[in-house]
Design an enzyme around this catalytic site. Structure first.
Site, mmCIF file in Angstrom:
data_model
loop_
_atom_site.group_PDB
_atom_site.id
_atom_site.type_symbol
_atom_site.label_atom_id
_atom_site.label_comp_id
_atom_site.label_asym_id
_atom_site.label_seq_id
_atom_site.Cartn_x
_atom_site.Cartn_y
_atom_site.Cartn_z
ATOM 1 N N GLU A 65 0.816 -1.219 0.000
ATOM 2 C CA GLU A 65 0.000 0.000 0.000
ATOM 3 C C GLU A 65 0.851 1.270 0.000
ATOM 4 O OE1 GLU A 65 -0.292 -2.580 1.984
ATOM 5 O OE2 GLU A 65 -2.380 -3.164 2.276
ATOM 6 N N ASP A 69 24.375 -11.378 -16.106
ATOM 7 C CA ASP A 69 24.423 -10.343 -15.076
ATOM 8 C C ASP A 69 24.819 -10.920 -13.727
ATOM 9 O OD1 ASP A 69 23.532 -8.276 -16.744
ATOM 10 O OD2 ASP A 69 21.432 -8.800 -16.417
ATOM 11 N N GLU A 90 28.756 -0.187 -12.844
ATOM 12 C CA GLU A 90 28.388 1.130 -12.325
ATOM 13 C C GLU A 90 29.646 1.946 -12.043
ATOM 14 O OE1 GLU A 90 28.077 4.229 -10.038
ATOM 15 O OE2 GLU A 90 28.421 2.551 -8.701
ATOM 16 N N HIS A 146 19.079 5.521 -11.926
ATOM 17 C CA HIS A 146 18.105 5.484 -10.828
ATOM 18 C C HIS A 146 17.443 6.833 -10.618
ATOM 19 C CE1 HIS A 146 20.924 2.183 -10.192
ATOM 20 N NE2 HIS A 146 19.828 1.529 -9.874
HETATM 21 N N1 GLN Z 1 19.817 -6.890 -17.351
HETATM 22 C C1 GLN Z 1 19.223 -6.321 -16.194
HETATM 23 C C2 GLN Z 1 18.409 -5.088 -16.586
HETATM 24 O O1 GLN Z 1 18.787 -4.411 -17.476
HETATM 25 C C3 GLN Z 1 20.251 -5.953 -15.173
HETATM 26 C C4 GLN Z 1 19.637 -5.376 -13.926
HETATM 27 C C5 GLN Z 1 20.593 -5.190 -12.761
HETATM 28 O O2 GLN Z 1 21.764 -5.185 -12.889
HETATM 29 N N2 GLN Z 1 20.082 -5.035 -11.583
HETATM 30 O O3 GLN Z 1 17.422 -4.778 -15.995
#
Ligand code: GLN
Ligand code: ZN
Length: 765
Positions: free
Chosen positions: A17, A604, A670, A699
């Site tokens: 919620e 990944d 990153e 993000h």
């Molecule tokens: N391949 C995934 C995406 O692009 C990788 C996401 C991640 O690293 N958290 O969403």
């Protein structure tokens, strides 16, 4: 009586919620008053549940609008300098502003605070930022309001805070050193405890998971300074440790002038004897025995037998609790897995854990059997039934694993040799541009998945909609001028949950949501049995995408370590064995993808850093087996086939080794928030594959400036030749809107072209 308490509960609400309400608020669909009302109702329900399950102290301080560390920063007045004179007044708006960044056309956008992983969990917190002008002060009364709200439910409350040492450990500093920060922070904690005591709060839980890490000497002294500074504060303090054992920090922890110590006996059961020896005659021992990190029913008989004598010894000084906050587990297992009752029966989410804790307490306190024996019986038989079930073991999987040799985990050609063959086959330009895998998950895409899952649309219709989404993503990427395309992952709700739905040995829940960051929740799958691939996992989607373009499409898989890290894993087998099982399943998928003409495959592993054991001593062995599982998945391909991997969330320093050991051809990682420092570090550590440092932070909804991207790219080029550099965002784009994505990628491609031109495209690749 044995005191029962929780180290914190989830705040998102049983049906998420809070998430929905916040997201509606962001879109101006509900007012702040509505949002606050939702939050109040959720908090109240949470306290009532605690009271009803017999908690003597209900917890205040686990609620947060976005993140509890950020909430505490707002409480302590630790606000990044760039926001200082622009913050809105309400605490919710303040939290959202710092967590999401602030667009400002006149003075320039203000970036969100950096997000970091919370120890070795998949929860993310907002890193407190300090500079020389940071002057902590009590800056919010929302905690006091919540204490008063809680009092309407029950008199006995406990306030939980992050302790001062851990709070600083989690912070970043610019122009101020930690000791100075501690100096400024302590009086505010002191003042806060004073306020709490005037509110008649008897116990304060001070979370110091820092005590379960290898602590540098300076931090030991800071811990001592912090707690001697607070010694005179009027509330009783429960020094709270979790995510591991105290080990060499035991004597430090035992000496601190506090009134109680909480230890995590789930992750570190062996510490119990040592802790008892050192506890001292007056302190409370809070025994964390119900697992806050996993969802299997506890061995209550074991805990009753273990704690029985301690109850005799300590009397009322024994408390029972969850090992850590229940933030990491979903609400209720009641409606789950109705088609696999054997597994369903063995589950304990928050509600079931509350029953477990309350039954255990009843038994320890010598309550009549009726008060506890039902839960004890249920746990005993459910655990046993699952252990003995055929669902658990698959002899074929065991046989295949037994046949794995070192050569199955090794690509025969070294990376530079592979690089030459791959470049010849792929013919990519210098600084190839790509993305991390996902494209925006639009309402239509989500609706189609939901409709299909709930049987409202046929398989064929569903396929058509997914193919449309893929075709759209491919067309957009071609138009944007990206070099290596992706299919966009429309079929995936989540990069782990999706595979959990397709692999044998895994299962997924209907409503088992846990918070990952802010309003983002994940639904971790469960691994309850041996894992293997029954049918292709992603093959049709990847093949379809490749059929639409002459440019290479990069297929997307999730690696073994991440699969385990973001699932709830069975506890009867070493994690390395389960990781290898996943590795074999992926190996089969990769083989099929290669056969189908996918020349680039990304596996990944964003969780490789996060799952690194917190204690140095355990790290090397763990990294060995984690990277071995990755190589088991990826090393059966031809030299022409290019293996990518991807990671996010910084602090890669400790795993540079592991990154190397993956032996991938390309890593996208990153790096935007550290302004590309990682490229230098990786290169310096001798990493010899290609690197795609994330050029901007996905993000945040802010659109990166082309000039800034050009600068970052130039900075990366200072550490790595263009021939080894890729260009990409720092993570998948699924949480963004198409408009944002197009704008950001346009800037990224333009920056790349400009840099290519400057360095002379032909010279490099
Ligand atoms: N391949 C995934 C995406 O692009 C990788 C996401 C991640 O690293 N958290 O969403
Ligand atoms: Zn990522």
């Amino acid at each position: 009586m044995t005191t029962l308490h929780y180290l914190g509960l989830p705040r998102i609400g049983p049906a998420r919620e809070l998430k929905w309400s916040i997201e509606r608020y962001w879109q101006n669909q509900v007012s702040i008053d509505d949002l606050e009302a939702t939050a109040r109702i959720l908090r109240r329900a949470q306290w009532e549940r605690q009271r009803d399950s017999g908690a003597d102290l209900i917890s205040v301080g686990d609620f947060a609008w976005y993140d509890h560390i950020l909430e505490q920063s707002l409480l302590l007045g630790v606000v990044p300098s760039r926001f200082r004179d622009t913050l809105p007044t309400g605490i919710a708006d303040r939290a959202f502003t710092i967590a999401r960044g602030q667009a400002d056309t006149t003075r320039g956008d203000r970036a969100a605070s950096p997000m970091q992983k919370w120890f070795d969990t998949n929860y993310h917190y907002l890193q407190p930022e300090w500079d020389d002008d940071t002057c902590p002060r009590l800056a919010s009364d929302s905690l006091v309001h919540q204490i008063r709200e809680a009092r309407e439910v029950q008199q006995g409350v406990k306030v939980q805070l992050i302790g001062p040492a851990t709070y600083l450990w989690l912070s970043r500093f610019d122009g101020i050193d930690v000791d100075e920060a501690l100096e400024r922070l302590l009086p505010v904690y002191h003042q806060l405890l004073g306020v709490l005591s005037r509110e008649d709060v008897q116990w304060v839980q001070l979370d110091e998971p820092l005590l379960c890490l290898d602590l540098p000497t300076a931090w030991r002294s800071r811990m001592e300074r912090a707690y001697s500074g607070l010694a005179a504060s009027p509330c009783s303090k429960l020094l709270t440790t979790y995510f591991g054992g105290l080990e060499d920090n035991l004597s430090l922890a035992a000496q601190l002038p506090v009134q109680g110590l909480h230890v995590d006996l789930v992750s570190a059961p062996d510490q119990l004897t040592g802790v008892l020896d050192r506890l001292g005659p007056n302190k409370v021992l809070s025994a964390g025995i119900i697992n806050g990190r996993n969802i299997w029913r506890a061995d209550l008989d074991h805990w009753a037998a273990t704690l029985g004598p301690i109850r005799q010894q300590l009397g009322d000084r024994l408390w029972v609790a969850t090992s850590c906050s229940l933030l990491h587990v979903p609400y209720s297992a009641g409606q789950e897995l109705t088609d696999t009752p054997l597994v369903a029966d063995a589950l304990a989410f928050v509600v079931e854990k509350q029953q477990e804790l309350s039954a255990l307490r009843a038994r320890l306190d010598g309550a009549p059997e009726a008060a506890w024996s039902g839960t004890f019986r249920h746990n005993r038989s459910a655990r046993q039934a699952l252990a003995e079930s055929e669902l658990r073991q698959n002899p074929e999987v065991a046989r295949r694993l037994a046949g794995v040799e070192t050569r199955h985990r090794q690509r025969p050609e070294p990376v530079d040799e592979r690089k030459a063959v791959q470049q010849a086959a792929l013919g990519l330009p210098a600084l190839p541009t790509t993305t991390i895998g996902s494209f925006p998950q639009t309402t239509d895409i989500r609706k189609a998945r939901r409709d299909f899952r709930q049987g409202r649309i046929e398989q064929e219709t569903y396929h058509r909609i997914m193919e449309q989404a893929i075709a759209h993503a491919i067309a957009r990427q071609e138009a944007l001028g990206l070099d290596v395309l992706v299919h966009g992952e429309p079929e995936r709700n989540d990069m782990v949950e999706y595979f959990g739905e397709s692999l044998a040995g895994f299962t997924t829940t209907r409503g088992g949501w846990v918070q990952s960051y802010g309003t983002r929740c994940v639904k971790p799958p469960l691994i309850y049995g041996d894992v293997y691939r029954e049918k292709p996992l992603t093959l049709p989607w990847a093949t379809y995408a490749q059929s639409l373009s002459k440019r290479p499409v990069k297929a997307m898989l999730t690696g073994p370590t991440t699969m385990l890290a973001w699932a709830f894993v069975r506890e009867d087998q070493p994690q390395s064995v389960i990781a290898d099982q996943v590795g074999l399943a992926l190996r089969d998928e990769i083989h099929d993808l290669e056969q189908a003409g996918l020349a680039i495959i990304q596996v990944d592993e964003p969780a490789l850093r996060e799952k690194l054991p917190l204690r140095r001593q355990a790290q090397a062995a763990w990294l060995d087996s984690a990277t071995a599982a990755f190589r088991l998945a990826t090393s059966a391909v031809r030299p022409e086939t290019q293996i990518h991997t991807h990671m996010c969330y910084s602090h890669f320093q400790d795993i540079l080794h592991g990154i190397q050991a993956l032996d991938a051809d390309v890593i996208t990682i990153e790096a935007a928030r550290s302004e590309m420092a990682l490229v230098r570090d990786l290169a310096a550590a001798g990493y010899n594959g290609d690197i795609g440092p994330g050029l901007y932070d996905i993000h945040s909804p802010l659109i990166p400036e082309e000039s800034q991207l050009r600068e970052r790219l130039t900075r990366a080029l200072a550490s790595l030749p263009a021939a080894r550099l890729w260009v990409n965002p720092d993570c998948g784009l699924k949480t963004r809107q198409w408009a944002e994505v197009e704008a950001a990628l346009t800037a990224m491609v333009a920056a790349t072209k400009a840099v290519r031109e400057r360095i002379g495209e032909t010279a490099v690749r």
